[in-house]
Scaffold this motif. Structure first.
Motif, PDB file in Angstrom:
ATOM      1  N   LEU A   1       0.818  -1.214   0.000  1.00 54.94           N
ATOM      2  CA  LEU A   1       0.000   0.000   0.000  1.00 54.94           C
ATOM      3  C   LEU A   1       0.853   1.266   0.000  1.00 54.94           C
ATOM      4  O   LEU A   1       0.572   2.230  -0.714  1.00 54.94           O
ATOM      5  CB  LEU A   1      -0.945  -0.026   1.210  1.00 54.94           C
ATOM      6  N   TRP A   2       1.923   1.257   0.817  1.00 57.25           N
ATOM      7  CA  TRP A   2       2.745   2.467   0.923  1.00 57.25           C
ATOM      8  C   TRP A   2       3.338   2.849  -0.424  1.00 57.25           C
ATOM      9  O   TRP A   2       3.441   4.034  -0.767  1.00 57.25           O
ATOM     10  CB  TRP A   2       3.847   2.302   1.970  1.00 57.25           C
ATOM     11  N   MET A   3       3.700   1.808  -1.216  1.00 55.37           N
ATOM     12  CA  MET A   3       4.285   2.089  -2.519  1.00 55.37           C
ATOM     13  C   MET A   3       3.239   2.728  -3.440  1.00 55.37           C
ATOM     14  O   MET A   3       3.556   3.650  -4.201  1.00 55.37           O
ATOM     15  CB  MET A   3       4.817   0.799  -3.134  1.00 55.37           C
ATOM     16  N   SER A   4       1.993   2.253  -3.347  1.00 55.34           N
ATOM     17  CA  SER A   4       0.921   2.846  -4.163  1.00 55.34           C
ATOM     18  C   SER A   4       0.687   4.294  -3.774  1.00 55.34           C
ATOM     19  O   SER A   4       0.440   5.150  -4.629  1.00 55.34           O
ATOM     20  CB  SER A   4      -0.386   2.084  -3.987  1.00 55.34           C
ATOM     21  N   ILE A   5       0.754   4.551  -2.458  1.00 59.87           N
ATOM     22  CA  ILE A   5       0.545   5.925  -1.997  1.00 59.87           C
ATOM     23  C   ILE A   5       1.661   6.835  -2.513  1.00 59.87           C
ATOM     24  O   ILE A   5       1.409   7.921  -3.034  1.00 59.87           O
ATOM     25  CB  ILE A   5       0.453   5.973  -0.454  1.00 59.87           C
ATOM     26  N   VAL A   6       2.896   6.363  -2.393  1.00 59.49           N
ATOM     27  CA  VAL A   6       4.027   7.135  -2.905  1.00 59.49           C
ATOM     28  C   VAL A   6       3.867   7.350  -4.406  1.00 59.49           C
ATOM     29  O   VAL A   6       4.091   8.453  -4.930  1.00 59.49           O
ATOM     30  CB  VAL A   6       5.366   6.413  -2.600  1.00 59.49           C
ATOM     31  N   PHE A   7       3.420   6.284  -5.086  1.00 60.07           N
ATOM     32  CA  PHE A   7       3.196   6.374  -6.530  1.00 60.07           C
ATOM     33  C   PHE A   7       2.161   7.457  -6.853  1.00 60.07           C
ATOM     34  O   PHE A   7       2.347   8.268  -7.759  1.00 60.07           O
ATOM     35  CB  PHE A   7       2.730   5.007  -7.049  1.00 60.07           C
ATOM     36  N   ALA A   8       1.065   7.479  -6.088  1.00 63.37           N
ATOM     37  CA  ALA A   8       0.006   8.470  -6.322  1.00 63.37           C
ATOM     38  C   ALA A   8       0.556   9.888  -6.158  1.00 63.37           C
ATOM     39  O   ALA A   8       0.259  10.781  -6.963  1.00 63.37           O
ATOM     40  CB  ALA A   8      -1.167   8.246  -5.373  1.00 63.37           C
ATOM     41  N   PHE A   9       1.385  10.084  -5.123  1.00 64.09           N
ATOM     42  CA  PHE A   9       1.952  11.426  -4.928  1.00 64.09           C
ATOM     43  C   PHE A   9       2.939  11.774  -6.051  1.00 64.09           C
ATOM     44  O   PHE A   9       3.014  12.927  -6.486  1.00 64.09           O
ATOM     45  CB  PHE A   9       2.608  11.546  -3.548  1.00 64.09           C
ATOM     46  N   ALA A  10       3.673  10.761  -6.515  1.00 60.76           N
ATOM     47  CA  ALA A  10       4.585  11.010  -7.633  1.00 60.76           C
ATOM     48  C   ALA A  10       3.803  11.432  -8.873  1.00 60.76           C
ATOM     49  O   ALA A  10       4.194  12.364  -9.590  1.00 60.76           O
ATOM     50  CB  ALA A  10       5.415   9.758  -7.922  1.00 60.76           C
ATOM     51  N   MET A  11       2.675  10.774  -9.105  1.00 59.81           N
ATOM     52  CA  MET A  11       1.838  11.150 -10.243  1.00 59.81           C
ATOM     53  C   MET A  11       1.307  12.572 -10.059  1.00 59.81           C
ATOM     54  O   MET A  11       1.202  13.337 -11.017  1.00 59.81           O
ATOM     55  CB  MET A  11       0.660  10.175 -10.401  1.00 59.81           C
TER      56      MET A  11
ATOM     57  N   LEU B   1      -9.503  -2.204  -0.070  1.00 59.76           N
ATOM     58  CA  LEU B   1      -8.288  -1.591   0.458  1.00 59.76           C
ATOM     59  C   LEU B   1      -8.184  -1.683   1.978  1.00 59.76           C
ATOM     60  O   LEU B   1      -7.092  -1.629   2.530  1.00 59.76           O
ATOM     61  CB  LEU B   1      -8.229  -0.121   0.039  1.00 59.76           C
ATOM     62  N   ARG B   2      -9.326  -1.804   2.633  1.00 60.53           N
ATOM     63  CA  ARG B   2      -9.355  -1.723   4.092  1.00 60.53           C
ATOM     64  C   ARG B   2      -8.367  -2.692   4.744  1.00 60.53           C
ATOM     65  O   ARG B   2      -7.612  -2.312   5.634  1.00 60.53           O
ATOM     66  CB  ARG B   2     -10.800  -2.008   4.551  1.00 60.53           C
ATOM     67  N   VAL B   3      -8.341  -3.936   4.223  1.00 56.97           N
ATOM     68  CA  VAL B   3      -7.492  -4.964   4.850  1.00 56.97           C
ATOM     69  C   VAL B   3      -6.010  -4.669   4.723  1.00 56.97           C
ATOM     70  O   VAL B   3      -5.188  -5.242   5.439  1.00 56.97           O
ATOM     71  CB  VAL B   3      -7.776  -6.356   4.243  1.00 56.97           C
ATOM     72  N   LEU B   4      -5.658  -3.770   3.782  1.00 59.35           N
ATOM     73  CA  LEU B   4      -4.234  -3.502   3.560  1.00 59.35           C
ATOM     74  C   LEU B   4      -3.675  -2.451   4.509  1.00 59.35           C
ATOM     75  O   LEU B   4      -2.469  -2.259   4.590  1.00 59.35           O
ATOM     76  CB  LEU B   4      -4.017  -3.028   2.116  1.00 59.35           C
ATOM     77  N   ILE B   5      -4.588  -1.771   5.213  1.00 58.19           N
ATOM     78  CA  ILE B   5      -4.137  -0.642   6.024  1.00 58.19           C
ATOM     79  C   ILE B   5      -3.302  -1.091   7.220  1.00 58.19           C
ATOM     80  O   ILE B   5      -2.229  -0.539   7.496  1.00 58.19           O
ATOM     81  CB  ILE B   5      -5.343   0.202   6.499  1.00 58.19           C
ATOM     82  N   ASP B   6      -3.778  -2.125   7.919  1.00 54.43           N
ATOM     83  CA  ASP B   6      -3.024  -2.624   9.078  1.00 54.43           C
ATOM     84  C   ASP B   6      -1.653  -3.094   8.609  1.00 54.43           C
ATOM     85  O   ASP B   6      -1.509  -3.619   7.515  1.00 54.43           O
ATOM     86  CB  ASP B   6      -3.784  -3.794   9.731  1.00 54.43           C
ATOM     87  N   ASN B   7      -0.663  -2.869   9.440  1.00 51.53           N
ATOM     88  CA  ASN B   7       0.706  -3.298   9.152  1.00 51.53           C
ATOM     89  C   ASN B   7       1.395  -2.520   8.042  1.00 51.53           C
ATOM     90  O   ASN B   7       2.516  -2.819   7.689  1.00 51.53           O
ATOM     91  CB  ASN B   7       0.776  -4.798   8.800  1.00 51.53           C
ATOM     92  N   ASP B   8       0.682  -1.558   7.444  1.00 52.14           N
ATOM     93  CA  ASP B   8       1.377  -0.765   6.432  1.00 52.14           C
ATOM     94  C   ASP B   8       2.173   0.333   7.131  1.00 52.14           C
ATOM     95  O   ASP B   8       1.675   0.959   8.069  1.00 52.14           O
ATOM     96  CB  ASP B   8       0.370  -0.136   5.463  1.00 52.14           C
ATOM     97  N   PRO B   9       3.428   0.576   6.670  1.00 51.12           N
ATOM     98  CA  PRO B   9       4.253   1.560   7.403  1.00 51.12           C
ATOM     99  C   PRO B   9       3.749   3.000   7.320  1.00 51.12           C
ATOM    100  O   PRO B   9       4.055   3.803   8.210  1.00 51.12           O
ATOM    101  CB  PRO B   9       5.630   1.419   6.751  1.00 51.12           C
TER     102      PRO B   9
ATOM    103  N   ALA C   1       0.327   3.991   5.849  1.00 47.66           N
ATOM    104  CA  ALA C   1      -1.119   4.192   5.647  1.00 47.66           C
ATOM    105  C   ALA C   1      -1.788   4.791   6.882  1.00 47.66           C
ATOM    106  O   ALA C   1      -2.762   5.528   6.774  1.00 47.66           O
ATOM    107  CB  ALA C   1      -1.790   2.878   5.267  1.00 47.66           C
ATOM    108  N   TRP C   2      -1.244   4.492   8.074  1.00 49.89           N
ATOM    109  CA  TRP C   2      -1.845   5.018   9.304  1.00 49.89           C
ATOM    110  C   TRP C   2      -1.922   6.540   9.317  1.00 49.89           C
ATOM    111  O   TRP C   2      -2.807   7.128   9.918  1.00 49.89           O
ATOM    112  CB  TRP C   2      -1.083   4.522  10.533  1.00 49.89           C
ATOM    113  N   MET C   3      -0.985   7.166   8.613  1.00 51.45           N
ATOM    114  CA  MET C   3      -0.985   8.635   8.610  1.00 51.45           C
ATOM    115  C   MET C   3      -2.251   9.207   7.993  1.00 51.45           C
ATOM    116  O   MET C   3      -2.618  10.349   8.243  1.00 51.45           O
ATOM    117  CB  MET C   3       0.222   9.163   7.830  1.00 51.45           C
ATOM    118  N   PHE C   4      -2.896   8.398   7.142  1.00 49.58           N
ATOM    119  CA  PHE C   4      -4.090   8.890   6.461  1.00 49.58           C
ATOM    120  C   PHE C   4      -5.353   8.200   6.953  1.00 49.58           C
ATOM    121  O   PHE C   4      -6.443   8.467   6.465  1.00 49.58           O
ATOM    122  CB  PHE C   4      -3.956   8.662   4.949  1.00 49.58           C
ATOM    123  N   ALA C   5      -5.205   7.245   7.874  1.00 50.84           N
ATOM    124  CA  ALA C   5      -6.358   6.393   8.189  1.00 50.84           C
ATOM    125  C   ALA C   5      -6.636   6.220   9.672  1.00 50.84           C
ATOM    126  O   ALA C   5      -7.608   5.576  10.037  1.00 50.84           O
ATOM    127  CB  ALA C   5      -6.163   5.018   7.539  1.00 50.84           C
ATOM    128  N   THR C   6      -5.790   6.805  10.542  1.00 52.44           N
ATOM    129  CA  THR C   6      -5.990   6.514  11.963  1.00 52.44           C
ATOM    130  C   THR C   6      -6.570   7.710  12.710  1.00 52.44           C
ATOM    131  O   THR C   6      -6.097   8.834  12.544  1.00 52.44           O
ATOM    132  CB  THR C   6      -4.644   6.149  12.627  1.00 52.44           C
TER     133      THR C   6
END
Ligand SMILES: Nc1ncnc2c1ncn2[C@@H]1O[C@H](COP(=O)(O)OP(=O)(O)O)[C@@H](O)[C@H]1O
Ligand SMILES: [Mg+2]
Lengths: 375, 264
Positions: free
Chosen positions: A115-125, A175-183, A185-190
């Protein structure tokens, strides 16, 4: 002869000056761009306090609800305000929200990226889209209104086409299940300050569910981001060299260039800012909903611009504030949620939004005349 | 030769088929006020834009303190100490006096990455500098839009001097001003030159140029009619040299004629 009488007049003005000192402090306050939005917010709260004070709108749960809505809008409104102060518009914010959503969801769900890589990818885009918008506007000299209107269609269309091509649908859930344990994702979801709400619940100070846990579980991430961004943007505008360049670029492009302000770079960076704001908005919403939707963010660009205008930004650039935009977003968020607590039909919300904008534009125009009034 | 702070030799500039400048040569010494005169469209603005790095000359060379220079941008020229105060002044009327004064060159303080614009210092300098030229800035955070035209002009000049201008180029600084304000600005220009700056004053108003200038260059349709020291000139000669001078003479004759006829 007339020259002589003029200089006498100005002398009179000087001698009156000592007595005017006190008034001028007030005038400084009156000249702040966020004044209108601050007053508007107070009026809105008084209004709902009276008509909806006993409905639960201002309970912990209700308050967090309208703050969440305001904060989401505020994130893009602040970015839009900075860009407007810099003299440009971005109509592609809403489409960028949809695009960023699928930039997160498709790699994470279909390509197996973390998930973190997708988020970084989205910001890069987002950086790419913002850079492209900016460089087009700066290089061609075309109005940003037109350039980003084109981008509005291009991004929305591409979002739909790509999503349907890859997934066969227009929504990407799971996507919900991917949030836990992601380094990251918590910044946007907790939710934060959970302990405070647990404590308030245990003291029976806020409403509880039947199982005894508090109804309001914590401060949503949008609110934290909103506060951070408001402070950060205000700091930039008021306290940094870059902030001065933003005002200068929007106030007088040619003049700023002539004294060495890198106007092109400033504008490009602000377009990157709005695209990144849209992506932050998308991150929070997509992770909250657990799914990306290709239509997400539709018309959000107009709400963001409306909030910025209500917040005191001039459409012509060079004037405005981040705090103002934050209050503008607070007004819209509060009314859009508050209207549910009243007997007023929610259909009236858009009428209100339009009326607010008109009043704000008239008010701002008056303020600008005051500020630039010649002696 | 090197007593000239700035020289330009044989400058030509073409815009497509339009010959905006042809073979213009001019030299300015330290402490000298060189007035560049000419009618509208004579090429005055083009000449100083070439000098300040906005345009590149198609022919000719620019020599500063004896060294040949090529400017790629206005910033290059600025870095060499050539400051231009344009007709539009490069002031943003919605921004404060201080923010305008330091626009593009804001003093900073603090640690790297968290540097802030030192507004306090900037306010003090701006108020002090404006005070030196007799403009009392009651509140340096007041918008420039509230200042008079002459005060704005002085702000723009004072800013250029503060940032180390050696050559000060002024494009029509008095054209939009009343008599009183124009004289305030002209006085300030003389003071600036006496502090060792080379000043190029562009105007089409002989009455503003003649009292303050040390030497005069007249442009006509892109060509220089030559440079004259003040002692070799009179106001009348200068007037008639400018394009339109002859026409004005003719006009005067015609008007007198008309006057005579109507009296008869
Ligand atoms: N960027 C440009 N492109 C084409 N022609 C130009 C440009 N700038 C100036 N000119 C022409 O060059 C001539 C000189 O103009 P200018 O330098 O502005 O005169 P002045 O400042 O003396 O009134 C005019 O004929 C003008 O039309
Ligand atoms: Mg000109």
């Amino acid at each position: 002869m007339s020259e002589k009488s003029k200089s006498i007049d100005s002398k009179k003005e000087f001698s009156k000056d000592e007595r005017l000192k006190k008034v001028s402090k007030l005038k400084i306050l009156l000249n702040r761009p966020e004044l209108g939005a601050l007053g508007g917010s107070i009026l809105v709260f008084i209004f709902f306090g009276i008509v909806a004070g006993d409905t639960g709108m201002f309970s912990a749960y209700g308050t967090l609800n309208f703050l969440d809505v305001s904060a989401n809008l505020g994130i893009i409104a602040i970015a839009a305000a900075m860009l407007m102060i810099g003299g440009e518009f971005d109509l592609s914010i809403g489409s960028m929200i949809g695009f960023a959503g699928i930039c997160i969801a498709i790699p994470a769900i279909y390509w197996g990226w973390p998930l973190w890589m997708s988020i970084v990818f989205a910001f890069a885009m987002a950086v790419l889209v913002g850079y492209f918008n900016g460089i087009l506007v700066v290089r061609t000299g075309l109005p940003s209104f037109i350039v980003t209107l084109a981008m509005l269609f291009i991004l929305r269309g591409a979002t739909l086409a790509i999503t349907r091509l890859i997934t066969g649908r227009t929504q990407v859930p799971g996507l919900r299940v991917l949030i836990d344990n992601d380094p990251i994702a918590w910044m946007f979801a907790t939710d934060t300050f959970k302990w405070l709400f647990t404590w308030l619940g245990s003291m029976k100070l806020i409403a509880l569910r039947t199982d005894g846990t508090p109804l309001a579980t914590g401060i949503p991430p949008s609110v934290i981001w909103f506060i951070i961004l408001t402070i950060f943007a205000t700091w930039i505008l008021m306290k940094t060299r870059y902030g001065n360049w933003i005002f200068a670029s929007g106030g007088d492009k040619v003049g700023a260039t002539n004294v060495g302000v890198p106007v092109g770079k400033v504008k490009i960076s602000l377009f990157i800012g709005t695209a990144c704001g849209a992506t932050l908005f998308a991150c929070i919403q997509v992770l909250d909903a657990g799914s990306a939707d290709t239509m997400r963010g539709t018309l959000k660009e107009l709400e963001a611009i409306a909030a910025a205008v209500v917040g005191g930004c001039l459409l012509t650039g060079g004037y405005g504030s981040a705090i103002g935009a934050a209050f503008g977003a607070l007004i819209f968020g509060t009314v859009s949620m508050g209207i549910f607590y009243t007997d007023v039909d929610t259909d009236w919300f858009k009428v209100f939004l339009g009326a607010m904008m008109l009043i704000a534009v008239v008010f701002n125009n008056y303020i600008r005349k005051k500020v630039t009034e010649s002696k | 030769m090197s007593e000239n702070l700035i020289e330009f030799n044989g400058i030509s500039k073409f815009f497509g088929k339009v010959i905006a400048l042809k073979d213009v040569t001019m030299k300015v010494k330290k402490g000298e006020i060189m007035c560049l005169l000419g009618d509208n469209g004579a090429g005055k603005s083009t000449l100083i834009k070439t000098l300040s790095g906005v345009h590149k000359p198609d022919e000719g060379e620019i020599i500063i303190e004896g060294e040949k220079k090529i400017f790629d941008s206005p910033k290059d020229a600025l870095d060499m100490g050539i400051a231009t105060v344009y007709q539009d002044l490069a002031l943003v009327s919605l921004m404060s006096v201080t923010r305008n004064f330091f626009m593009g060159r804001e003093p900073q303080k603090g640690i790297p990455f968290f540097k802030t614009f030192d507004i306090e210092k900037a306010n003090n300098i701006a108020a002090e500098r404006m005070g030196q030229i007799g403009i009392d800035i009651r509140d340096p955070s007041q918008a420039v839009g509230t200042m008079s035209g002459g005060e704005r002009q002085c702000l723009a000049i004072s800013r250029a001097i503060y940032f180390g201008a050696k050559v000060l180029i002024l494009d029509e600084p008095t054209s939009a001003l009343g008599v009183h304000q124009a004289s305030v600005v002209l006085k300030y220009i003389v003071k600036a030159a006496s502090q060792g700056l080379a000043v190029i004053l562009i105007t089409h108003n002989v009455h503003h140029a003649f009292p303050v200038g040390n030497s005069f260059t007249v442009l006509n349709r892109g060509k220089s009619l030559g440079t004259y020291a003040k002692k070799d000139l009179s106001r009348e000669k200068l007037l008639s040299m400018m394009a339109g001078g002859e026409e004005l003479d003719k006009l005067e004759v015609e008007l007198r004629e008309m006057d005579r006829i109507s009296k008869n």
